[in-house]
Design a protein around this motif. Structure first.
Motif, PDB file in Angstrom:
ATOM      1  N   ALA A 133      29.115 -54.456 112.768  1.00  0.00           N
ATOM      2  CA  ALA A 133      30.110 -55.461 113.182  1.00  0.00           C
ATOM      3  C   ALA A 133      31.363 -54.859 113.791  1.00  0.00           C
ATOM      4  O   ALA A 133      32.374 -55.547 113.898  1.00  0.00           O
ATOM      5  CB  ALA A 133      30.492 -56.359 111.994  1.00  0.00           C
ATOM      6  N   SER A 134      31.313 -53.599 114.196  1.00  0.00           N
ATOM      7  CA  SER A 134      32.512 -52.976 114.760  1.00  0.00           C
ATOM      8  C   SER A 134      32.399 -52.707 116.254  1.00  0.00           C
ATOM      9  O   SER A 134      33.340 -52.190 116.856  1.00  0.00           O
ATOM     10  CB  SER A 134      32.829 -51.666 114.028  1.00  0.00           C
ATOM     11  N   ASP A 135      31.261 -53.046 116.857  1.00  0.00           N
ATOM     12  CA  ASP A 135      31.123 -52.909 118.303  1.00  0.00           C
ATOM     13  C   ASP A 135      31.592 -54.189 118.997  1.00  0.00           C
ATOM     14  O   ASP A 135      31.436 -55.293 118.474  1.00  0.00           O
ATOM     15  CB  ASP A 135      29.670 -52.630 118.690  1.00  0.00           C
ATOM     16  N   GLN A 166      34.384 -46.657 109.179  1.00  0.00           N
ATOM     17  CA  GLN A 166      32.960 -46.649 108.850  1.00  0.00           C
ATOM     18  C   GLN A 166      32.355 -45.267 109.029  1.00  0.00           C
ATOM     19  O   GLN A 166      31.506 -44.838 108.244  1.00  0.00           O
ATOM     20  CB  GLN A 166      32.230 -47.672 109.709  1.00  0.00           C
ATOM     21  N   LYS A 167      32.804 -44.552 110.040  1.00  0.00           N
ATOM     22  CA  LYS A 167      32.276 -43.204 110.286  1.00  0.00           C
ATOM     23  C   LYS A 167      32.780 -42.202 109.250  1.00  0.00           C
ATOM     24  O   LYS A 167      32.031 -41.320 108.822  1.00  0.00           O
ATOM     25  CB  LYS A 167      32.652 -42.748 111.691  1.00  0.00           C
ATOM     26  N   ASP A 200      37.624 -48.835 123.905  1.00  0.00           N
ATOM     27  CA  ASP A 200      36.461 -48.104 123.384  1.00  0.00           C
ATOM     28  C   ASP A 200      35.304 -49.038 123.048  1.00  0.00           C
ATOM     29  O   ASP A 200      34.356 -48.641 122.372  1.00  0.00           O
ATOM     30  CB  ASP A 200      36.851 -47.287 122.149  1.00  0.00           C
ATOM     31  N   ASN A 201      35.404 -50.302 123.519  1.00  0.00           N
ATOM     32  CA  ASN A 201      34.352 -51.292 123.260  1.00  0.00           C
ATOM     33  C   ASN A 201      34.025 -51.390 121.770  1.00  0.00           C
ATOM     34  O   ASN A 201      32.862 -51.421 121.364  1.00  0.00           O
ATOM     35  CB  ASN A 201      33.076 -50.948 124.051  1.00  0.00           C
ATOM     36  N   ALA A 202      35.091 -51.437 120.976  1.00  0.00           N
ATOM     37  CA  ALA A 202      34.895 -51.471 119.523  1.00  0.00           C
ATOM     38  C   ALA A 202      36.172 -51.941 118.829  1.00  0.00           C
ATOM     39  O   ALA A 202      37.263 -51.914 119.407  1.00  0.00           O
ATOM     40  CB  ALA A 202      34.527 -50.079 119.011  1.00  0.00           C
ATOM     41  N   TRP A 203      35.994 -52.369 117.590  1.00  0.00           N
ATOM     42  CA  TRP A 203      37.134 -52.432 116.676  1.00  0.00           C
ATOM     43  C   TRP A 203      37.334 -50.988 116.218  1.00  0.00           C
ATOM     44  O   TRP A 203      36.811 -50.568 115.184  1.00  0.00           O
ATOM     45  CB  TRP A 203      36.834 -53.352 115.489  1.00  0.00           C
ATOM     46  N   GLY A 204      38.060 -50.237 117.032  1.00  0.00           N
ATOM     47  CA  GLY A 204      38.066 -48.788 116.898  1.00  0.00           C
ATOM     48  C   GLY A 204      38.564 -48.287 115.560  1.00  0.00           C
ATOM     49  O   GLY A 204      38.024 -47.314 114.999  1.00  0.00           O
TER      50      GLY A 204
END
Length: 549
Positions: A493-495, A483-484, A473-477
């Motif tokens: 800093a999560s991407d 965060q969401k 997912d191109n993230a620290w999912g």
């Protein structure tokens, strides 16, 4: 008596204890050990990892799937320090790995004189992630210390042990007698306490079992299944206890509790309510930690029977009625003998409640995690019944396989116990090295995968062919999800930006493919399981794992 160099005694002692595989990286400080290993290359396979962190994790997973201690070779200072993450994981997962490392020459040891790779108190560094660690000062100590390590693995909680051998001692020869190898007898529990526990199990009206890692470390799934089927007892497990009783057994209620407040949703979780309705709980091979029990709402049972090989695991958060200290398989065999086929005095209708609880839990997962359940069921249907699944710290595990993927056998499911990223790929390699004829499927995210992505080269070089499924997912999912949901969408800093994993795999000489639907994932997995080369399946999940279908 034999005249051997310490390096020769190291390798011969390992072979005498049945070691057939060693993981690690060669070093100028371990040349004597590797020279001795050359003479055993037909009976001991050395697998050279690309990083000592990964080498320790490979040794860990090798131990978890084979039931034999894993061995890794590291070197003075940076090499030993690099292994600490893997050693820590093995420590908290109760996994028996022996890390043999080097240190400065004995005359220079701990003198602060600036020798190469000098480390301040290397043993103290290891103390935090081992049950014991020792320094070798004389060549003749080597076989004795190695034998002590293997005896500890058999009679104590199986946690890592480190032995450091100075670089000059490795090349020194001495007359020594190699100890006679004898397998230690796993400890049983006090017979009087076994009888007390048996009385509680037979007299209880609402009795259940909570099974953890220790069941697999002991090879106790057969004895546990016999006990619960004899008495008709429902079973919950921890994540690393999955498969203690096959999860398609009507008595298995799956993993207890959630992780990081997963799964989400407004519906009440049926598991804590059912667990807390029990009047007698048999806990096997889990310490009832804050993370796995207390924070998940587990209340003090009226009668708690706690079975663990480590007495320090008892009476932490919960008061024990009967403490059974011993090896899980041995003590469960004692209980089965004491029960003698007798029938438990469970209350009328309890068996029906167990069936209903199993249905309620399945419905709860399908309602709160519909897509995750479909994905894991599809993967499970393609894989062999005895396939080994290795998870990472990833949404696809914490909100996927831990809940929704069934495990049917002993030592066929593992995830990080310490919660560190980067476990899955090296662990999958170690599992495949230990059990090459079983399917090994690695479940990871794009972040965790990149921690040890270099071990693709190790897998290709040594023909280790797990299937690596990267939910990308191109993230620290997991963190972006927090965060969401917790920080009002204030994402920072999560991407992540990563490479094309399929093409990267191909550049190493592995197979690589990219998919964006469940149907394509299933087709790719079927093909990958037929390949004799590692396959990376890059699963595109731009909207997150929960939205993938």
């Amino acid at each position: 008596m034999s005249t051997l160099k310490a390096g020769q005694a190291t390798v011969q002692s390992l072979r005498d204890h049945g070691v057939d595989t060693i993981f690690g990286i060669i070093s100028s400080h371990t040349m004597e050990i590797f020279d001795a290993l050359y003479d055993y290359r037909d009976t001991i396979r050395f697998i050279s990892s690309r990083h000592e962190h990964a080498a320790a994790m490979m040794a860990d997973s090798y131990a978890r799937v084979t039931g034999k201690p894993g061995v890794c070779l590291t070197s003075t200072g940076p090499g030993a320090a690099n292994s600490m993450g893997g050693m820590g994981e093995a420590y908290f997962a109760s996994s028996p790995i022996l890390n043999i490392t080097s240190t400065a020459e004995e005359p220079l040891y701990e003198r602060g004189l600036g020798t190469i790779h000098e480390t301040k108190d290397q043993l103290s560094m290891f103390h935090s992630v081992t049950q014991s660690s020792c320094h070798i000062s004389q060549p003749g100590e080597v076989p004795v210390r190695i034998q002590e390590a293997f005896q500890k693995f058999q009679t104590r909680r199986p946690q890592p042990i480190a032995i450091e051998i100075p670089v000059d001692i490795q090349g020194q020869a001495a007359e020594m007698e190699l100890p006679t190898i004898s397998r230690a007898v796993p400890p049983g529990a006090d017979p009087d306490l076994v009888n007390q526990a048996t009385s509680l199990l037979l007299a209880g009206k609402r009795v259940g079992v909570f099974a953890g890692t220790g069941v697999h470390r002991s090879g106790a799934t057969g004895e546990l299944t016999r006990l619960v089927e004899t008495l008709g007892l429902p079973v919950f497990t921890t994540p690393n206890g999955k498969g203690s009783v096959a999860e398609d057994n009507p008595l298995c209620l799956g993993m207890y509790g959630g992780e990081y407040h997963f799964p989400p949703g407004e519906l009440p979780d049926p598991r804590p309510g059912f667990m807390n309705s029990l009047d007698t709980l048999l806990v096997v091979g889990t310490s009832l930690s804050h993370f796995r029990a207390k924070s998940q709402g587990l209340e003090q049972p009226p009668h708690l029977i706690h079975l663990d090989i480590d007495p320090e695991s008892l009476d932490r958060w919960y008061d024990t009625s009967v403490a059974l200290v011993g090896d899980a398989a041995t003590v469960l065999a004692q209980l089965n003998t004491a029960i003698g086929g007798r029938t438990a005095q469970l209350e009328s209708g309890f068996a029906g409640e167990v069936r209903q609880a199993r249905e309620n839990i399945a419905a709860y997962k399908r309602t709160t995690m519909p897509n995750e359940t479909k994905v894991m069921e599809a993967i499970r249907q393609v894989a062999a019944r005895d396939a080994i699944f290795v998870g990472d710290v990833a949404v696809c595990v914490h909100r996927g396989s831990n809940y929704c993927l069934e495990s049917y056998g002993q030592r066929t499911y593992m995830t990080p116990a310490w919660g560190g990223l980067g476990f899955a790929l090296p662990a999958a390699a170690g599992a495949k090295a230990g059990l090459p004829d079983q399917q090994v499927i690695c479940l990871t995210g794009d972040g965790g995968f990149q921690f040890n992505i270099q071990e693709l080269g190790t897998c290709v070089e040594y023909r280790l062919n797990p299937v690596v499924i990267v939910f990308n997912d191109n993230a620290w999912g997991l963190l972006r999800y927090f965060q969401k949901t917790r920080n009002s969408g204030r994402c920072i800093a999560s991407d992540l930006r990563g490479p094309n994993f399929a093409k990267l795999a191909e550049s190493y000489g592995a197979n690589g493919t990219q998919v964006s639907s469940l149907a394509d994932l299933v087709a790719a997995l079927k093909s990958a399981l037929q390949s004799d080369t590692l396959t990376v399946i890059d699963v595109q999940t731009p909207d997150g794992f929960a939205a993938f279908i």
